[in-house]
Design a protein around this motif. Structure first.
Motif, PDB file in Angstrom:
ATOM      1  N   VAL A  45       0.794  -1.276  -0.193  1.00  9.35           N
ATOM      2  CA  VAL A  45      -0.206   0.130   0.138  1.00  9.35           C
ATOM      3  C   VAL A  45       0.882   1.270   0.216  1.00  9.35           C
ATOM      4  O   VAL A  45       0.507   2.343  -0.629  1.00  9.35           O
ATOM      5  CB  VAL A  45      -1.016   0.005   1.229  1.00  9.35           C
ATOM      6  CG1 VAL A  45      -1.614   1.302   1.401  1.00  9.35           C
ATOM      7  CG2 VAL A  45      -1.974  -0.972   1.231  1.00  9.35           C
ATOM      8  N   THR A  48       2.188   1.848  -3.468  1.00 12.19           N
ATOM      9  CA  THR A  48       1.047   2.138  -4.423  1.00 12.19           C
ATOM     10  C   THR A  48       0.860   3.744  -4.139  1.00 12.19           C
ATOM     11  O   THR A  48       0.705   4.496  -5.035  1.00 12.19           O
ATOM     12  CB  THR A  48      -0.011   1.445  -4.002  1.00 12.19           C
ATOM     13  OG1 THR A  48       0.224   0.169  -4.278  1.00 12.19           O
ATOM     14  CG2 THR A  48      -1.320   1.740  -5.071  1.00 12.19           C
ATOM     15  N   LEU A  49       0.767   4.080  -2.743  1.00 16.89           N
ATOM     16  CA  LEU A  49       0.415   5.423  -2.449  1.00 16.89           C
ATOM     17  C   LEU A  49       1.615   6.551  -2.645  1.00 16.89           C
ATOM     18  O   LEU A  49       1.446   7.650  -2.720  1.00 16.89           O
ATOM     19  CB  LEU A  49       0.001   5.749  -1.081  1.00 16.89           C
ATOM     20  CG  LEU A  49      -1.332   5.112  -0.595  1.00 16.89           C
ATOM     21  CD1 LEU A  49      -1.633   4.844   0.698  1.00 16.89           C
ATOM     22  CD2 LEU A  49      -2.413   5.532  -1.625  1.00 16.89           C
ATOM     23  N   LEU A  52       1.462   9.110  -5.581  1.00 11.90           N
ATOM     24  CA  LEU A  52       0.263   9.817  -5.652  1.00 11.90           C
ATOM     25  C   LEU A  52       0.432  11.219  -5.038  1.00 11.90           C
ATOM     26  O   LEU A  52       1.114  11.363  -3.997  1.00 11.90           O
ATOM     27  CB  LEU A  52      -0.960   9.000  -5.102  1.00 11.90           C
ATOM     28  CG  LEU A  52      -1.199   7.731  -5.758  1.00 11.90           C
ATOM     29  CD1 LEU A  52      -2.142   6.966  -5.049  1.00 11.90           C
ATOM     30  CD2 LEU A  52      -1.615   7.925  -7.205  1.00 11.90           C
ATOM     31  N   ARG A  56      -4.980  13.808  -3.062  1.00 12.33           N
ATOM     32  CA  ARG A  56      -5.914  12.671  -3.603  1.00 12.33           C
ATOM     33  C   ARG A  56      -6.572  11.951  -2.365  1.00 12.33           C
ATOM     34  O   ARG A  56      -6.100  11.643  -1.456  1.00 12.33           O
ATOM     35  CB  ARG A  56      -5.086  11.738  -4.494  1.00 12.33           C
ATOM     36  CG  ARG A  56      -5.935  10.692  -5.058  1.00 12.33           C
ATOM     37  CD  ARG A  56      -5.233   9.910  -5.978  1.00 12.33           C
ATOM     38  NE  ARG A  56      -6.054   8.862  -6.546  1.00 12.33           N
ATOM     39  CZ  ARG A  56      -5.659   8.143  -7.695  1.00 12.33           C
ATOM     40  NH1 ARG A  56      -4.521   8.463  -8.370  1.00 12.33           N
ATOM     41  NH2 ARG A  56      -6.476   7.335  -8.264  1.00 12.33           N
ATOM     42  N   CYS A  58      -8.291   9.085  -0.641  1.00 10.51           N
ATOM     43  CA  CYS A  58      -8.152   7.372  -0.412  1.00 10.51           C
ATOM     44  C   CYS A  58      -9.167   6.929   0.604  1.00 10.51           C
ATOM     45  O   CYS A  58      -9.464   7.796   1.273  1.00 10.51           O
ATOM     46  CB  CYS A  58      -6.708   6.741  -0.312  1.00 10.51           C
ATOM     47  SG  CYS A  58      -5.959   7.712   1.110  1.00 10.51           S
ATOM     48  N   ARG A  60      -9.486   4.086   3.839  1.00  9.94           N
ATOM     49  CA  ARG A  60      -8.896   3.481   4.925  1.00  9.94           C
ATOM     50  C   ARG A  60      -9.758   2.639   5.989  1.00  9.94           C
ATOM     51  O   ARG A  60     -10.683   3.234   6.195  1.00  9.94           O
ATOM     52  CB  ARG A  60      -7.855   4.385   5.756  1.00  9.94           C
ATOM     53  CG  ARG A  60      -7.138   3.418   6.784  1.00  9.94           C
ATOM     54  CD  ARG A  60      -6.020   4.342   7.556  1.00  9.94           C
ATOM     55  NE  ARG A  60      -5.215   3.393   8.238  1.00  9.94           N
ATOM     56  CZ  ARG A  60      -4.928   4.014   9.349  1.00  9.94           C
ATOM     57  NH1 ARG A  60      -4.946   5.161   9.778  1.00  9.94           N
ATOM     58  NH2 ARG A  60      -4.187   3.280  10.282  1.00  9.94           N
ATOM     59  N   THR A  70      -7.221  11.689   3.035  1.00  9.81           N
ATOM     60  CA  THR A  70      -6.337  11.930   1.816  1.00  9.81           C
ATOM     61  C   THR A  70      -5.008  10.907   2.209  1.00  9.81           C
ATOM     62  O   THR A  70      -4.887  10.546   3.281  1.00  9.81           O
ATOM     63  CB  THR A  70      -5.948  13.567   1.856  1.00  9.81           C
ATOM     64  OG1 THR A  70      -5.335  13.625   3.001  1.00  9.81           O
ATOM     65  CG2 THR A  70      -7.187  14.396   1.837  1.00  9.81           C
ATOM     66  N   VAL A  71      -4.405  11.071   0.919  1.00  4.10           N
ATOM     67  CA  VAL A  71      -3.046  10.424   0.817  1.00  4.10           C
ATOM     68  C   VAL A  71      -2.010  10.835   2.107  1.00  4.10           C
ATOM     69  O   VAL A  71      -1.362  10.360   2.866  1.00  4.10           O
ATOM     70  CB  VAL A  71      -2.347  10.453  -0.342  1.00  4.10           C
ATOM     71  CG1 VAL A  71      -0.850   9.742  -0.475  1.00  4.10           C
ATOM     72  CG2 VAL A  71      -3.008   9.580  -1.358  1.00  4.10           C
ATOM     73  N   GLU A  72      -2.118  12.212   2.033  1.00  6.10           N
ATOM     74  CA  GLU A  72      -1.083  12.983   3.241  1.00  6.10           C
ATOM     75  C   GLU A  72      -1.470  12.517   4.459  1.00  6.10           C
ATOM     76  O   GLU A  72      -0.695  12.373   5.460  1.00  6.10           O
ATOM     77  CB  GLU A  72      -0.850  14.401   2.948  1.00  6.10           C
ATOM     78  CG  GLU A  72      -2.072  14.884   3.091  1.00  6.10           C
ATOM     79  CD  GLU A  72      -2.067  16.885   2.970  1.00  6.10           C
ATOM     80  OE1 GLU A  72      -0.692  17.011   2.583  1.00  6.10           O
ATOM     81  OE2 GLU A  72      -2.814  17.140   2.902  1.00  6.10           O
ATOM     82  N   VAL A  75      -0.402   8.129   4.764  1.00  6.11           N
ATOM     83  CA  VAL A  75       0.566   7.468   4.747  1.00  6.11           C
ATOM     84  C   VAL A  75       1.395   7.425   6.035  1.00  6.11           C
ATOM     85  O   VAL A  75       2.072   6.610   6.489  1.00  6.11           O
ATOM     86  CB  VAL A  75       1.592   8.315   3.510  1.00  6.11           C
ATOM     87  CG1 VAL A  75       3.068   7.985   3.673  1.00  6.11           C
ATOM     88  CG2 VAL A  75       0.898   7.839   2.266  1.00  6.11           C
TER      89      VAL A  75
END
Length: 117
Positions: A45, A48-49, A52, A56, A58, A60, A70-72, A75
């Motif tokens: 994961v 993959t992230l 990006l 963006r 996502c 969870r 969000t991705v930030e 992660v």
């Protein structure tokens, strides 16, 4: 009349103790496998992230609930979880090796030889 080996009762106790050691080792191996699989999923994961954009969206899963983030946001939490899983994995491997060493010492102490049937 001298007996050459342990009595039937002692032999049964040794077999039970050996079975307990083997079960404990098998359970630890299962836990190690589960943690390794989860750590691999976290790694996949994160890979993959990685490329990006941070804004963006996502999703969870948290305690069985799918949450939009969000991705930030996701992660850093994933990295923390992955590090925790690595520590747990290291500890489980240490426990496995210790238990395996205990089994070997026990086998030598009690002069146990395993017969495969």
């Amino acid at each position: 009349m001298a007996s050459n080996g342990p009595s039937a009762k002692q032999q049964q106790q040794l077999q039970t103790q050996y079975g307990n050691y083997k079960n404990a080792l098998q359970q630890l191996a299962q836990k190690i496998g589960d943690v390794e699989q989860e750590a691999e999923e976290h790694k996949l994961v994160l890979e993959t992230l990685g490329p990006l954009p941070g804004d963006r969206k996502c999703f969870r899963m948290i305690n069985g609930v799918l949450v939009e983030r969000t991705v930030e946001d996701v992660v850093p939490a994933l990295k923390t979880n992955a590090e925790g899983l690595k520590q747990v994995l290291d500890e489980l491997v240490k426990q496995y090796k210790t238990k395996q060493d205990d089994l070997e010492k026990w086998k030598k102490k009690n002069n146990v030889q395993i017969v495969q049937s």
